[in-house]
Enzyme design. Structure first.
Site, PDB file in Angstrom:
ATOM      1  N   ASP A 128       1.392   2.598   3.542  1.00  9.13           N
ATOM      2  CA  ASP A 128       0.558   3.796   3.382  1.00  9.13           C
ATOM      3  C   ASP A 128       1.423   5.047   3.453  1.00  9.13           C
ATOM      4  O   ASP A 128       0.954   6.110   3.870  1.00  9.13           O
ATOM      5  CB  ASP A 128      -0.574   3.854   4.418  1.00  9.13           C
ATOM      6  CG  ASP A 128      -1.628   4.901   4.062  1.00  9.13           C
ATOM      7  OD1 ASP A 128      -1.711   5.274   2.872  1.00  9.13           O
ATOM      8  OD2 ASP A 128      -2.341   5.346   4.969  1.00  9.13           O
ATOM      9  N   LYS A 130      -9.293   0.166  -5.973  1.00  7.74           N
ATOM     10  CA  LYS A 130      -9.317   0.774  -4.649  1.00  7.74           C
ATOM     11  C   LYS A 130     -10.646   1.479  -4.422  1.00  7.74           C
ATOM     12  O   LYS A 130     -11.070   2.293  -5.247  1.00  7.74           O
ATOM     13  CB  LYS A 130      -8.162   1.788  -4.534  1.00  7.74           C
ATOM     14  CG  LYS A 130      -8.098   2.546  -3.206  1.00  7.74           C
ATOM     15  CD  LYS A 130      -7.591   1.684  -2.075  1.00  7.74           C
ATOM     16  CE  LYS A 130      -7.720   2.371  -0.716  1.00  7.74           C
ATOM     17  NZ  LYS A 130      -6.639   3.306  -0.416  1.00  7.74           N
ATOM     18  N   ARG A 180       2.530   9.646  -5.586  1.00 11.41           N
ATOM     19  CA  ARG A 180       2.183  10.912  -6.262  1.00 11.41           C
ATOM     20  C   ARG A 180       2.730  10.928  -7.692  1.00 11.41           C
ATOM     21  O   ARG A 180       3.086   9.901  -8.238  1.00 11.41           O
ATOM     22  CB  ARG A 180       2.705  12.134  -5.474  1.00 11.41           C
ATOM     23  CG  ARG A 180       2.514  12.075  -3.966  1.00 11.41           C
ATOM     24  CD  ARG A 180       1.090  11.877  -3.519  1.00 11.41           C
ATOM     25  NE  ARG A 180       0.961  12.012  -2.063  1.00 11.41           N
ATOM     26  CZ  ARG A 180      -0.068  11.556  -1.374  1.00 11.41           C
ATOM     27  NH1 ARG A 180      -1.061  10.909  -1.971  1.00 11.41           N
ATOM     28  NH2 ARG A 180      -0.117  11.727  -0.074  1.00 11.41           N
ATOM     29  N   HIS A 191       1.653   5.380  -1.633  1.00 15.44           N
ATOM     30  CA  HIS A 191       1.353   6.582  -2.422  1.00 15.44           C
ATOM     31  C   HIS A 191       2.675   7.172  -2.903  1.00 15.44           C
ATOM     32  O   HIS A 191       3.529   7.497  -2.067  1.00 15.44           O
ATOM     33  CB  HIS A 191       0.630   7.625  -1.570  1.00 15.44           C
ATOM     34  CG  HIS A 191      -0.653   7.131  -0.978  1.00 15.44           C
ATOM     35  ND1 HIS A 191      -1.872   7.313  -1.594  1.00 15.44           N
ATOM     36  CD2 HIS A 191      -0.914   6.435   0.154  1.00 15.44           C
ATOM     37  CE1 HIS A 191      -2.832   6.765  -0.849  1.00 15.44           C
ATOM     38  NE2 HIS A 191      -2.275   6.217   0.216  1.00 15.44           N
ATOM     39  N   LEU A 196      -4.920   9.132   8.074  1.00 17.09           N
ATOM     40  CA  LEU A 196      -6.231   8.491   8.162  1.00 17.09           C
ATOM     41  C   LEU A 196      -6.122   7.038   7.730  1.00 17.09           C
ATOM     42  O   LEU A 196      -5.442   6.764   6.751  1.00 17.09           O
ATOM     43  CB  LEU A 196      -7.245   9.231   7.288  1.00 17.09           C
ATOM     44  CG  LEU A 196      -7.607  10.624   7.832  1.00 17.09           C
ATOM     45  CD1 LEU A 196      -8.458  11.392   6.843  1.00 17.09           C
ATOM     46  CD2 LEU A 196      -8.318  10.517   9.181  1.00 17.09           C
ATOM     47  N   ASN A 230      -4.934   7.531  -6.021  1.00 20.43           N
ATOM     48  CA  ASN A 230      -5.627   8.782  -5.662  1.00 20.43           C
ATOM     49  C   ASN A 230      -4.835  10.018  -6.076  1.00 20.43           C
ATOM     50  O   ASN A 230      -4.528  10.887  -5.268  1.00 20.43           O
ATOM     51  CB  ASN A 230      -5.971   8.824  -4.164  1.00 20.43           C
ATOM     52  CG  ASN A 230      -4.751   8.778  -3.263  1.00 20.43           C
ATOM     53  OD1 ASN A 230      -3.725   8.196  -3.617  1.00 20.43           O
ATOM     54  ND2 ASN A 230      -4.843   9.390  -2.092  1.00 20.43           N
ATOM     55  N   HIS A 236       0.870  -1.196   0.000  1.00 23.57           N
ATOM     56  CA  HIS A 236       0.000   0.000   0.000  1.00 23.57           C
ATOM     57  C   HIS A 236       0.896   1.231   0.000  1.00 23.57           C
ATOM     58  O   HIS A 236       1.477   1.598   1.020  1.00 23.57           O
ATOM     59  CB  HIS A 236      -0.905   0.013   1.235  1.00 23.57           C
ATOM     60  CG  HIS A 236      -1.865   1.174   1.254  1.00 23.57           C
ATOM     61  ND1 HIS A 236      -3.222   1.011   1.412  1.00 23.57           N
ATOM     62  CD2 HIS A 236      -1.679   2.515   1.135  1.00 23.57           C
ATOM     63  CE1 HIS A 236      -3.823   2.187   1.389  1.00 23.57           C
ATOM     64  NE2 HIS A 236      -2.898   3.118   1.230  1.00 23.57           N
ATOM     65  N   HIS A 247      -4.714  -0.532   5.816  1.00 25.45           N
ATOM     66  CA  HIS A 247      -4.251   0.185   7.012  1.00 25.45           C
ATOM     67  C   HIS A 247      -5.218   0.041   8.189  1.00 25.45           C
ATOM     68  O   HIS A 247      -5.799   1.029   8.643  1.00 25.45           O
ATOM     69  CB  HIS A 247      -3.964   1.657   6.716  1.00 25.45           C
ATOM     70  CG  HIS A 247      -4.938   2.350   5.779  1.00 25.45           C
ATOM     71  ND1 HIS A 247      -6.295   2.334   5.973  1.00 25.45           N
ATOM     72  CD2 HIS A 247      -4.726   3.068   4.650  1.00 25.45           C
ATOM     73  CE1 HIS A 247      -6.877   3.029   5.011  1.00 25.45           C
ATOM     74  NE2 HIS A 247      -5.949   3.476   4.190  1.00 25.45           N
ATOM     75  N   HIS A 274     -10.504   1.459   1.747  1.00 26.90           N
ATOM     76  CA  HIS A 274     -10.277   2.415   2.834  1.00 26.90           C
ATOM     77  C   HIS A 274     -11.529   2.320   3.696  1.00 26.90           C
ATOM     78  O   HIS A 274     -12.560   2.887   3.363  1.00 26.90           O
ATOM     79  CB  HIS A 274     -10.070   3.836   2.302  1.00 26.90           C
ATOM     80  CG  HIS A 274      -9.761   4.819   3.387  1.00 26.90           C
ATOM     81  ND1 HIS A 274      -8.550   5.456   3.504  1.00 26.90           N
ATOM     82  CD2 HIS A 274     -10.494   5.233   4.446  1.00 26.90           C
ATOM     83  CE1 HIS A 274      -8.560   6.230   4.574  1.00 26.90           C
ATOM     84  NE2 HIS A 274      -9.740   6.117   5.166  1.00 26.90           N
TER      85      HIS A 274
END
Ligand code: NCD
Ligand code: ZN
Length: 339
Positions: A247, A99, A17, A15, A219, A41, A13, A174, A136
Site C-alpha cells: 500500500d 478494486k 500514480r 500506488h 487509511l 485510484n 497492493h 491492508h 478497501h
C-alpha cells in the site's frame, strides 16, 4: 555479514500514480519486486480496460533500462461499471482484479461505491468470470468511529458478500485489526488479505504520541498495539491467506503536512527492508519468503518468480525525502539493506 536471500517478491497492493510522481517512485518498486498489483485510484479513476492498458504503457515507460518488472493492472469498480467491461477485463491478460472503494473511504475514492448491496450483479459477474475483488474494507459513515470502520465493514457488508458469492475470490486489502485477521482465517480459501509494513511495525502511538506525525497517517488508520500483534502473528504464521501488499502511497509533502493532511505512507523505497525488520523482531525470518514471494502469486494464479533478491544486515539512514515525497521513517535508521 548476515545475509538473507529469498525468491524475488511481488507487491500485491501498490500506488504508483502517474506523471512526474510515477517516474520518481516506480524505479524503487521495480528494483525490489518482480511484479506489483497496481491500484486504479488515479484522477480520474481507471475504470475501463482501455484506460488500464494506456496506464500500463505509461508505467512500462518509467521502468529503468535493464530492470525486469511487470505491472499487474486493476480496474476501479463503480456503480456504473458494466458487465461487458468485466467480461473484457477477464479476457485481457494484463488485468488481474477489480478494486472496490466505499465512496469517500480514502484518497481519490469519490467515484467509489455508495451502497455495496446495489452492485451485487457486478459481484456476480466477477464471480462468474473468476476475477478477484480487492476491497478497501472500511465503512464511511460519519457516525462510525474511525478506529472501528474496518470491523464494522466486515460485520455489515463482508459477511454477506462472502455468503452470497461463495466462489468469488476476495482480497481484504491492508488489514489492520484482530477482527479482520480472525475473519480471514475463518473464511474459505477464496478469501485472503494483504498486510502493509507500517501496520506490522507501528501502532497508533507512532502517529499521535508526542505530536501529530502526518507521515504515519494512512487509511485504514494505525490501530492499538493488540491489533498490531495480531497482524504480526498472521503475517509470520505461514498461513498462505496473508501476503505482502505495501500500500505504498506517495503524496507530495505539502499535501501531507497540511491542516487537512491526506492519507498514505510512502514505503516502496525500502519495502523489503521494512518487512524484514518486522519479521526479524518476531523471530520469523524463515517465514518471510512465503509471505513476500509465494502466497500472493499463488492466490492470483500466477507462476512464482524465478530470480532471487538478497538483503544484508547493515544499518543505513533513510533519506529525508525522495523528490517532493517524504518516506516512511525518513531520517531514521534501517537495519537491513537490499544488496
Ligand atoms: C491510499 C492512497 O493514497 O492512494 N492511501 C492510503 O492511506 N492507503 C489509498 C488507499 O489505499 O486507501
Ligand atoms: Zn491502497
Amino acid at each position: 555479514m548476515k545475509t538473507l536471500t529469498i525468491t524475488r517478491p511481488d507487491d500485491c497492493h501498490l500506488h504508483v500514480r502517474n506523471g512526474a510522481m510515477l517516474k520518481t517512485v516506480l524505479p524503487h518498486t521495480a528494483r525490489q519486486f518482480a511484479r506489483a498489483i497496481i491500484m486504479p485510484n488515479l484522477k480520474p479513476p481507471v475504470t475501463t480496460v482501455a484506460q488500464a492498458l494506456a496506464y500500463r504503457e505509461e508505467i512500462l515507460q518509467a521502468i529503468p533500462d535493464g530492470v525486469n518488472f511487470t505491472p499487474l493492472m486493476t480496474l476501479y469498480l463503480t456503480a456504473s461499471t458494466t458487465i461487458d467491461e468485466i467480461k473484457r477485463a477477464a479476457e485481457c491478460e494484463h488485468i488481474h482484479a477489480f478494486k472496490l472503494y466505499p465512496a469517500g473511504a480514502t484518497t481519490n475514492s469519490d467515484a467509489g461505491v455508495a451502497d455495496v448491496t446495489k452492485i451485487y450483479p457486478l459481484l456476480a459477474a466477477l464471480e462468474k468470470y473468476d476475477l478477484p475483488l480487492l476491497i478497501h474494507g472500511e465503512v464511511t459513515d460519519e457516525d462510525c468511529d474511525i478506529f472501528d470502520r474496518e470491523r464494522v465493514f466486515i460485520e455489515r457488508y463482508l459477511l454477506a458478500i462472502v455468503t452470497n458469492f461463495p466462489a468469488l475470490r476476495i482480497v481484504l486489502e491492508h488489514v489492520t485489526t484482530k477482527e479482520a485477521v480472525e475473519f480471514v482465517e475463518s473464511a474459505s480459501d477464496k478469501i485472503a488479505a494483504t498486510i502493509t509494513p507500517q501496520h506490522l511495525l507501528f501502532n497508533r502511538n507512532a502517529m499521535l504520541a508526542g505530536g501529530i506525525k502526518p507521515h504515519y497517517y494512512c487509511l485504514p488508520i494505525l490501530k492499538r498495539e493488540t491489533h498490531r500483534l495480531a497482524l504480526v502473528k498472521a503475517a509470520t504464521s505461514g498461513n498462505p491467506k496473508f501476503f505482502l501488499g505495501t500500500d505504498s502511497a506517495p503524496h507530495l509533502t505539502h499535501l501531507k503536512e497540511n491542516s487537512c493532511g491526506c492519507a498514505g505512507c510512502y514505503s516502496a523505497f525500502a519495502a523489503l527492508e521494512l518487512y524484514t525488520e518486522a519479521f526479524e523482531q518476531a523471530n520469523a525470518l524463515d517465514k518471510l519468503e512465503g509471505f513476500a514471494s509465494f502466497y500472493g502469486a499463488d492466490f492470483y494464479g500466477l507462476s512464482r518468480n524465478s530470480g532471487t533478491m538478497t538483503l544484508e544486515k547493515c544499518d543505513w539512514m533513510i533519506p529525508a525525502s525522495y523528490d517532493e515525497t517524504i518516506p516512511l521513517k525518513s531520517g531514521e535508521t534501517l537495519r537491513w539493506k537490499m544488496v
